[in-house]
Write a protein that holds these residues in place. Structure first.
Motif, PDB file in Angstrom:
ATOM      1  N   SER A 102      42.905  -1.041  63.567  1.00  0.00           N
ATOM      2  CA  SER A 102      43.968  -1.423  64.499  1.00  0.00           C
ATOM      3  C   SER A 102      43.440  -2.094  65.759  1.00  0.00           C
ATOM      4  O   SER A 102      44.026  -3.061  66.240  1.00  0.00           O
ATOM      5  CB  SER A 102      44.775  -0.189  64.915  1.00  0.00           C
ATOM      6  N   MET A 106      42.854  -6.064  63.063  1.00  0.00           N
ATOM      7  CA  MET A 106      44.316  -6.161  63.086  1.00  0.00           C
ATOM      8  C   MET A 106      44.789  -6.658  64.453  1.00  0.00           C
ATOM      9  O   MET A 106      45.607  -7.565  64.540  1.00  0.00           O
ATOM     10  CB  MET A 106      44.945  -4.809  62.728  1.00  0.00           C
ATOM     11  N   THR A 127      48.911   1.271  59.925  1.00  0.00           N
ATOM     12  CA  THR A 127      47.702   0.789  60.591  1.00  0.00           C
ATOM     13  C   THR A 127      46.825   1.983  60.939  1.00  0.00           C
ATOM     14  O   THR A 127      47.317   3.099  61.141  1.00  0.00           O
ATOM     15  CB  THR A 127      48.014   0.022  61.896  1.00  0.00           C
TER      16      THR A 127
END
Length: 176
Positions: A102, A106, A127
């Motif tokens: 995350s 991401m 996530t």
């Protein structure tokens, strides 16, 4: 603003075999990614995945890989410099993102997509990071940067719009 299935692409970041055991609640994160990709398939939403250095971290989990139309290998943490934007289907400005980590891949990919003018939704329960604090700070930063933070169920039901959708029962069964 609503997520619309006909304007969405699902993007799954680095749900890789060797990475997921190190992710806090990694099995649950992976399962949510599979659920999202399955729902996307039922509703004709394209699914794209990335893999960070697959020769070292291994491929994405097989269940994820099977549900993706495209898997983009990458070396940058942000998938955009490795060709992500060119892989996105034309005319679909809503990007729904899940995956790992995350606070690194991401986050950086989502920020680049926002900078490129896409509307970004980050699926919080899909996530993960090795450290939960890093995940929480990443979600907060993404929210402050203009991404919308959602859950798997929010995505599924917004994409369907109503209970008369032909795949309502199929999606409902996946969610329960």
């Amino acid at each position: 603003m609503f997520m619309k299935a006909d304007q969405s692409t699902l993007l799954l970041i680095d749900v890789q075999e060797r990475l997921m055991p190190a992710i806090t609640q990694g099995a649950e994160v992976a399962e949510r990614c599979v659920t999202l990709a399955t729902v996307a398939g039922l509703l004709s939403v394209p699914v794209i995945a990335t893999e960070q250095l697959p020769e070292k971290l291994g491929p994405n989990l097989e269940r994820v890989k099977e549900l993706c139309q495209t898997t983009l290998p990458k070396t940058h943490f942000d998938a955009c410099p490795d060709g992500l934007i060119e892989e996105l289907p034309e005319g679909r400005q809503h990007i729904v993102i899940g995956g790992c980590e995350s606070h690194v891949c991401m986050l950086q990919t989502a920020l680049s997509l926002l900078d490129a003018g896409y509307k970004v939704w980050v699926v919080a329960d899909a996530t993960g990071s090795r450290n939960e604090f890093d995940r929480d700070v990443a979600l907060d930063r993404l929210h402050q940067s203009g991404a919308r933070i959602v859950t798997t169920e929010m995505v599924a039901f917004e994409w369907m719009v109503h209970c008369k959708h032909p795949h309502f029962r199929d999606v409902q069964a996946l969610i329960k």
